[in-house]
Design an enzyme around this catalytic site. Structure first.
Site, PDB file in Angstrom:
ATOM      1  N   ALA A 210      70.590  97.475  58.087  1.00 25.08           N
ATOM      2  CA  ALA A 210      69.854  96.391  57.432  1.00 25.08           C
ATOM      3  C   ALA A 210      68.371  96.455  57.799  1.00 25.08           C
ATOM      4  O   ALA A 210      67.495  96.243  56.940  1.00 25.08           O
ATOM      5  CB  ALA A 210      70.439  95.040  57.831  1.00 25.08           C
ATOM      6  N   TYR A 211      68.077  96.725  59.046  1.00 32.21           N
ATOM      7  CA  TYR A 211      66.677  96.842  59.481  1.00 32.21           C
ATOM      8  C   TYR A 211      65.979  97.989  58.746  1.00 32.21           C
ATOM      9  O   TYR A 211      64.863  97.833  58.231  1.00 32.21           O
ATOM     10  CB  TYR A 211      66.642  97.067  60.993  1.00 32.21           C
ATOM     11  N   THR A 212      66.667  99.122  58.669  1.00 32.03           N
ATOM     12  CA  THR A 212      66.077 100.280  57.996  1.00 32.03           C
ATOM     13  C   THR A 212      65.889 100.005  56.508  1.00 32.03           C
ATOM     14  O   THR A 212      64.893 100.434  55.902  1.00 32.03           O
ATOM     15  CB  THR A 212      66.963 101.513  58.206  1.00 32.03           C
TER      16      THR A 212
ATOM     17  N   SER B 213      65.105  97.188  55.201  1.00 33.05           N
ATOM     18  CA  SER B 213      63.896  96.375  55.062  1.00 33.05           C
ATOM     19  C   SER B 213      62.648  97.229  55.212  1.00 33.05           C
ATOM     20  O   SER B 213      61.644  97.019  54.514  1.00 33.05           O
ATOM     21  CB  SER B 213      63.897  95.228  56.081  1.00 33.05           C
ATOM     22  N   LYS B 214      62.684  98.216  56.092  1.00 35.41           N
ATOM     23  CA  LYS B 214      61.509  99.053  56.314  1.00 35.41           C
ATOM     24  C   LYS B 214      61.338 100.094  55.209  1.00 35.41           C
ATOM     25  O   LYS B 214      60.211 100.495  54.891  1.00 35.41           O
ATOM     26  CB  LYS B 214      61.596  99.722  57.687  1.00 35.41           C
TER      27      LYS B 214
END
Length: 245
Positions: free
Chosen positions: A153-155, A157-158
């Site tokens: 999920a973090y990746t 967003s990035k």
């Protein structure tokens, strides 16, 4: 007194970790800095005090990066104090890790609000306000290449940040403003080290050919390059990771 000949930067999330290193690096280059914070004004005040003690110029500005009204006020405050804005650095972000199958969707929404909407809001303000010769520096992550489990999920967003960075660079044709992103690899910040034992940290440190973790100063050096002398680098993602990917 304002000085329109001095370059001026606004650094979101500028009160800790990589953000503080970026503030201190830019101030060391003679750039006046607006140190943005979301919730910890005391830490932002400490950063400003460190800059001014070293002979630099800085002020604190607060607000939720995803709130367009709060960020308009932050930009206004920096412009009132220093006469304009030339550099915007988006270090503000949050990282919540979980396998995709079990991720709390509220965490997904929180990350996307800060990392995607927040970056978008700040870029929107920057696109309207930066002076010619300016630079926007967003933040991605080397995990878009490393693909570590639990970072899905973090990746995501990035990866969105990378996409908007490359498009904004093209949309600002004719304005003499560069737009790039820095994608750090494993970096020794409190956020990164939290929850990792010594063995895990040592293992990650050995991944890079240089056999160490990055430091906030390493990342700040890359930002300073894009914010200052790198006028022919535009619409790019700079992977500052010591060669891990």
């Amino acid at each position: 007194m304002t000085d329109t000949t001095t370059r001026v930067a606004l650094v979101t999330g500028g009160s800790g970790g990589i953000g503080r290193a970026v503030v201190e690096r830019l101030a060391g280059d003679g750039i006046a800095v607006g140190v943005h914070y979301a919730g910890n004004k005391a830490r932002a005040d400490e950063t400003v005090a460190a800059v001014t003690a070293s002979g630099g110029r800085a002020i604190t500005v607060g607000g939720d990066v995803a709130d367009e009204h709060a960020m308009a006020e932050a930009f206004d405050a920096v412009e009132r104090e220093f006469g304009g804005i030339d550099v915007v650095v988006n270090t503000a972000g949050i990282m919540l890790l979980s396998p995709i199958a079990t991720l709390d969707l509220d965490d997904l929404d929180r990350m996307h609000r800060t990392n995607i909407r927040g970056t978008f809001v700040v870029c929107q303000q920057a696109a309207q306000r930066l002076r010619p010769g300016g630079a926007i520096v967003n933040f991605s992550t080397s995990v878009t290449r490393l693909r570590f489990p639990t970072y899905g999920a973090y990746t995501a967003s990035k990866a969105a940040v990378e996409g908007m960075t490359l498009i904004l660079a093209r949309e600002l044709r004719g304005k003499d403003i560069t737009v790039n992103a820095v994608a750090p690899g494993p970096t020794a910040t409190p956020l990164f080290l939290e929850g990792k034992d010594e063995a895990a940290v040592d293992q990650l440190a050995k991944v890079a050919p240089l056999e160490r973790l990055g430091t906030p100063d390493d990342i700040a050096e890359a930002v300073a390059f894009l914010a200052g002398p790198a006028r022919w680098i535009n619409g790019q993602v700079l992977f500052a990771n010591g060669g891990v990917a």
